[in-house]
Enzyme design. Structure first.
Site, PDB file in Angstrom:
ATOM      1  N   GLN A   1     -11.578   3.793  -5.075  1.00 14.99           N
ATOM      2  CA  GLN A   1     -11.975   5.456  -5.688  1.00 14.99           C
ATOM      3  C   GLN A   1     -10.677   5.815  -6.442  1.00 14.99           C
ATOM      4  O   GLN A   1      -9.520   5.850  -6.195  1.00 14.99           O
ATOM      5  CB  GLN A   1     -11.902   6.375  -4.658  1.00 14.99           C
ATOM      6  CG  GLN A   1     -12.147   7.735  -4.874  1.00 14.99           C
ATOM      7  CD  GLN A   1     -11.194   8.876  -4.813  1.00 14.99           C
ATOM      8  OE1 GLN A   1     -10.532   8.583  -3.850  1.00 14.99           O
ATOM      9  NE2 GLN A   1     -10.859   9.572  -5.687  1.00 14.99           N
TER      10      GLN A   1
ATOM     11  N   THR B   1     -14.015  10.081  -8.563  1.00 16.84           N
ATOM     12  CA  THR B   1     -14.500  11.164  -8.154  1.00 16.84           C
ATOM     13  C   THR B   1     -14.487  12.304  -8.963  1.00 16.84           C
ATOM     14  O   THR B   1     -13.411  12.672  -9.645  1.00 16.84           O
ATOM     15  CB  THR B   1     -13.467  11.569  -6.606  1.00 16.84           C
ATOM     16  OG1 THR B   1     -13.814  10.397  -5.610  1.00 16.84           O
ATOM     17  CG2 THR B   1     -13.766  12.912  -6.114  1.00 16.84           C
TER      18      THR B   1
ATOM     19  N   LYS C   1     -18.490  10.115  -7.904  1.00 13.48           N
ATOM     20  CA  LYS C   1     -18.701  10.374  -6.418  1.00 13.48           C
ATOM     21  C   LYS C   1     -18.716  12.051  -6.867  1.00 13.48           C
ATOM     22  O   LYS C   1     -17.894  12.342  -7.260  1.00 13.48           O
ATOM     23  CB  LYS C   1     -17.890   9.853  -5.622  1.00 13.48           C
ATOM     24  CG  LYS C   1     -17.688  10.541  -4.275  1.00 13.48           C
ATOM     25  CD  LYS C   1     -16.744   9.940  -3.279  1.00 13.48           C
ATOM     26  CE  LYS C   1     -16.585  10.759  -2.009  1.00 13.48           C
ATOM     27  NZ  LYS C   1     -15.934  11.801  -1.868  1.00 13.48           N
TER      28      LYS C   1
ATOM     29  N   HIS D   1     -18.316  16.366  -1.037  1.00 11.25           N
ATOM     30  CA  HIS D   1     -16.803  16.286  -0.666  1.00 11.25           C
ATOM     31  C   HIS D   1     -16.783  16.507   0.888  1.00 11.25           C
ATOM     32  O   HIS D   1     -15.393  17.175   1.099  1.00 11.25           O
ATOM     33  CB  HIS D   1     -15.821  16.944  -1.406  1.00 11.25           C
ATOM     34  CG  HIS D   1     -14.483  16.178  -1.859  1.00 11.25           C
ATOM     35  ND1 HIS D   1     -14.252  15.811  -2.827  1.00 11.25           N
ATOM     36  CD2 HIS D   1     -13.423  16.026  -0.889  1.00 11.25           C
ATOM     37  CE1 HIS D   1     -13.233  15.074  -2.861  1.00 11.25           C
ATOM     38  NE2 HIS D   1     -12.513  15.155  -1.744  1.00 11.25           N
TER      39      HIS D   1
ATOM     40  N   ASP E   1     -23.324  11.231   0.869  1.00  9.55           N
ATOM     41  CA  ASP E   1     -22.256  11.512   1.900  1.00  9.55           C
ATOM     42  C   ASP E   1     -22.197  12.876   2.205  1.00  9.55           C
ATOM     43  O   ASP E   1     -22.746  13.861   1.419  1.00  9.55           O
ATOM     44  CB  ASP E   1     -20.809  10.877   1.920  1.00  9.55           C
ATOM     45  CG  ASP E   1     -19.937  11.575   1.136  1.00  9.55           C
ATOM     46  OD1 ASP E   1     -20.255  12.697   0.581  1.00  9.55           O
ATOM     47  OD2 ASP E   1     -18.819  11.186   0.833  1.00  9.55           O
ATOM     48  N   SER E   2     -21.586  13.540   3.337  1.00  8.23           N
ATOM     49  CA  SER E   2     -21.358  14.843   3.810  1.00  8.23           C
ATOM     50  C   SER E   2     -22.267  15.230   4.999  1.00  8.23           C
ATOM     51  O   SER E   2     -23.224  15.644   4.757  1.00  8.23           O
ATOM     52  CB  SER E   2     -21.390  15.812   2.497  1.00  8.23           C
ATOM     53  OG  SER E   2     -20.450  15.430   1.436  1.00  8.23           O
TER      54      SER E   2
ATOM     55  N   ARG F   1     -23.376  12.532  11.037  1.00  6.70           N
ATOM     56  CA  ARG F   1     -22.535  12.533  12.216  1.00  6.70           C
ATOM     57  C   ARG F   1     -23.302  11.463  13.273  1.00  6.70           C
ATOM     58  O   ARG F   1     -22.797  11.237  14.285  1.00  6.70           O
ATOM     59  CB  ARG F   1     -22.314  13.623  13.115  1.00  6.70           C
ATOM     60  CG  ARG F   1     -21.663  14.817  12.076  1.00  6.70           C
ATOM     61  CD  ARG F   1     -19.988  14.354  12.265  1.00  6.70           C
ATOM     62  NE  ARG F   1     -19.306  15.186  11.294  1.00  6.70           N
ATOM     63  CZ  ARG F   1     -19.225  15.261   9.998  1.00  6.70           C
ATOM     64  NH1 ARG F   1     -19.474  14.268   9.277  1.00  6.70           N
ATOM     65  NH2 ARG F   1     -18.320  16.213   9.275  1.00  6.70           N
TER      66      ARG F   1
HETATM   67  C1  LIG Z   1      -9.277  14.126   5.672  1.00  6.71           C
HETATM   68  C2  LIG Z   1     -10.423  13.813   4.312  1.00  6.71           C
HETATM   69  C3  LIG Z   1      -9.507  13.076   3.135  1.00  6.71           C
HETATM   70  C4  LIG Z   1     -10.615  12.951   1.892  1.00  6.71           C
HETATM   71  N1  LIG Z   1      -9.815  12.619   0.778  1.00  6.71           N
HETATM   72  C5  LIG Z   1     -10.666  12.030  -0.280  1.00  6.71           C
HETATM   73  C6  LIG Z   1     -10.289  11.388  -1.491  1.00  6.71           C
HETATM   74  O1  LIG Z   1      -9.095  11.183  -1.227  1.00  6.71           O
HETATM   75  N2  LIG Z   1     -11.271  11.027  -2.414  1.00  6.71           N
HETATM   76  C7  LIG Z   1     -12.312  11.346  -2.175  1.00  6.71           C
HETATM   77  O2  LIG Z   1     -13.230  11.276  -3.243  1.00  6.71           O
HETATM   78  N3  LIG Z   1     -12.871  12.184  -1.339  1.00  6.71           N
HETATM   79  C8  LIG Z   1     -12.265  12.248  -0.198  1.00  6.71           C
HETATM   80  N4  LIG Z   1     -12.722  13.117   1.029  1.00  6.71           N
HETATM   81  C9  LIG Z   1     -14.096  13.348   1.156  1.00  6.71           C
HETATM   82  C10 LIG Z   1     -14.741  11.925   1.595  1.00  6.71           C
HETATM   83  O3  LIG Z   1     -14.581  11.020   0.906  1.00  6.71           O
HETATM   84  C11 LIG Z   1     -16.313  12.592   1.901  1.00  6.71           C
HETATM   85  O4  LIG Z   1     -16.862  12.996   0.729  1.00  6.71           O
HETATM   86  C12 LIG Z   1     -16.457  13.371   2.954  1.00  6.71           C
HETATM   87  O5  LIG Z   1     -15.450  13.261   4.019  1.00  6.71           O
HETATM   88  C13 LIG Z   1     -17.938  13.401   3.540  1.00  6.71           C
HETATM   89  O6  LIG Z   1     -18.123  14.351   4.328  1.00  6.71           O
HETATM   90  P1  LIG Z   1     -18.126  13.873   6.041  1.00  6.71           P
HETATM   91  O7  LIG Z   1     -16.809  13.852   6.330  1.00  6.71           O
HETATM   92  O8  LIG Z   1     -18.945  15.144   6.546  1.00  6.71           O
HETATM   93  O9  LIG Z   1     -18.734  12.576   6.534  1.00  6.71           O
HETATM   94  C14 LIG Z   1     -11.776  13.315   1.906  1.00  6.71           C
HETATM   95  C15 LIG Z   1     -12.432  13.922   3.230  1.00  6.71           C
HETATM   96  C16 LIG Z   1     -11.484  14.170   4.302  1.00  6.71           C
HETATM   97  C17 LIG Z   1     -12.179  14.450   5.670  1.00  6.71           C
END
Ligand SMILES: Cc1cc2nc3c(=O)[nH]c(=O)nc-3n(C[C@H](O)[C@H](O)[C@H](O)COP(=O)(O)O)c2cc1C
Length: 376
Positions: A116, A144, A241, A265, A296-297, A300
């Site tokens: 990514q 992203t 993304k 996100h 995603d998002s 669970r």
């Molecule tokens: C602690 C944390 C750090 C994240 N860092 C990034 C990142 O560096 N790049 C990115 O595209 N998304 C990042 N995300 C978003 C995740 O890729 C993803 O879209 C999101 O966690 C999905 O939702 P969920 O946690 O409910 O499964 C991050 C999410 C969390 C929880």
């Protein structure tokens, strides 16, 4: 377990989101609005959850989303997630702000992981990272795009978990209540660094110097012109993304993007976005049945994965669930999170009366948005 293992400010970093965290709640409520309608009297003794995505077969229809700075939760967390995913034959997306370099992950699991990218203001940095990804044999580049401006994560601000950090004495004291985390951290002998960026911050730079470089370069302006430029230079699969608007999905397809991760996100960017799962049906309708849409998002449970696939997703990604696993128990914790989701999904598939993933469609859902096209 992750909550017990982590200092509060780090658990907040993972669990929290933007502003009132309405986006996080919406993601869950969107899944909860759907009920599954099973078909019985079908033989589902033989089932397969193997799923093809962008020309590759994976053991299940889900993978691990990129999560930045995971090394703060547990030293080596990126490697642990990568290895757990690789052993389970699932895709793992290494964050562009991870604490292991893409070359290190490549050495560990081969080029099977996805990368990514957060584009940098100084384009020469992200151009070089893209070249390094190609040289490492990576086939999937995920860009992203939902960071046009920095988000407002109030838990992190209150905890002083910013750059430069302004951590209060009380927060430092609270970390002492998590001695195993403290000992692991001290034993690692270093503050986690934005690994892929380090080489652009001079000779053996201190982690703070690398963090300053990342801060100075983020967020970088991104337009469709930049997508075009990436499409012209990246010969592998290009995935965006963070797309939530059906018209952007159509544009992405026109620009030659190979697939999209429909994502808000995890509620961490714009608090009042539509839930990804609510955006999905319109997007599927707009891009047609064959264009690869991942989501995603808020996922669970295995049943959430099933609902996403019924609504038109080809694949699902997981952020916090596997991150909590790795924070709680390292690589076995990540593997356990994967295993729970995998067996839940397999059970739900069987209970629905489906023997393979491609059988899932909107007819298994209790209510159908008008945009879904259902063949009689
Ligand atoms: C602690 C944390 C750090 C994240 N860092 C990034 C990142 O560096 N790049 C990115 O595209 N998304 C990042 N995300 C978003 C995740 O890729 C993803 O879209 C999101 O966690 C999905 O939702 P969920 O946690 O409910 O499964 C991050 C999410 C969390 C929880």
């Amino acid at each position: 377990m992750a909550q017990r293992a982590l200092p509060k400010m780090l658990f907040d970093y993972v669990e929290g989101g933007a502003e009132d965290e309405r986006g996080i709640r919406c993601n869950r409520e969107a899944f909860d609005r759907w009920a599954l309608v099973p078909r019985y009297l079908r033989d589902v003794t033989e089932r397969s959850i193997v799923t093809s995505l962008l020309g590759t077969e994976y053991a299940a229809p889900f993978g691990i989303s990129p999560t930045g700075f995971a090394g703060l939760l547990r030293p080596g967390a990126d490697k642990m997630l990568a290895r757990a995913a690789s052993l389970a034959k699932l895709p793992f997306i290494l964050s562009g702000v991870s604490n292991s370099t893409l070359e290190e992950i490549g050495e560990l699991v081969g080029a099977t992981f996805w990368y990514q990218l957060y584009p940098s203001r100084d384009r020469s940095i992200s151009d070089d990272i893209v070249q390094r990804a190609a040289a490492a044999g990576i086939e999937h580049l995920v860009v992203t795009i939902d960071l046009p401006v920095t988000s407002n994560r109030e838990r992190d601000i209150r905890n002083g978990l910013n750059f430069p950090p302004k951590i209060k004495a009380s927060a430092y004291l609270e970390t002492l209540r998590h001695p195993a985390w403290c000992l692991r951290y001290i034993a690692s002998g270093q503050y986690p660094v934005f690994a892929d960026w380090a080489k652009y911050a001079g000779e053996s730079p201190a982690p703070a110097k690398v963090a300053q470089l990342v801060k100075d370069n983020s967020p970088a302006a991104m337009t469709w012109g930049h997508v075009q430029r990436l499409r012209d230079t990246w010969t592998g699969k290009l995935i965006l993304k963070g797309i939530l608007h059906a018209e952007d999905a159509v544009l992405a397809r026109q620009y030659g993007v190979d697939g999209l991760i429909v994502s808000n996100h995890g509620g961490r960017q714009l608090d009042r976005t539509i839930a990804s799962i609510d955006a999905l049906p319109n997007m599927r309708h707009a891009v047609g049945p064959d264009y690869p849409l991942m989501v995603d998002s808020g996922v669970r449970r295995g049943s959430d994965i099933a609902i996403a696939l019924c609504l038109g997703a080809d694949f699902v990604f997981i952020g916090r669930a596997t991150l909590f696993g790795v924070a709680a128990a390292g690589q076995p914790g990540a593997a356990q999170a994967i295993s729970i989701l995998r067996s839940e999904f397999d059970r739900v598939l069987g209970q629905l009366g489906a023997s393979k993933v491609s059988m899932l469609d909107p007819t298994f859902l209790s209510a159908m948005p008008q945009t879904l096209q259902i063949q009689p």
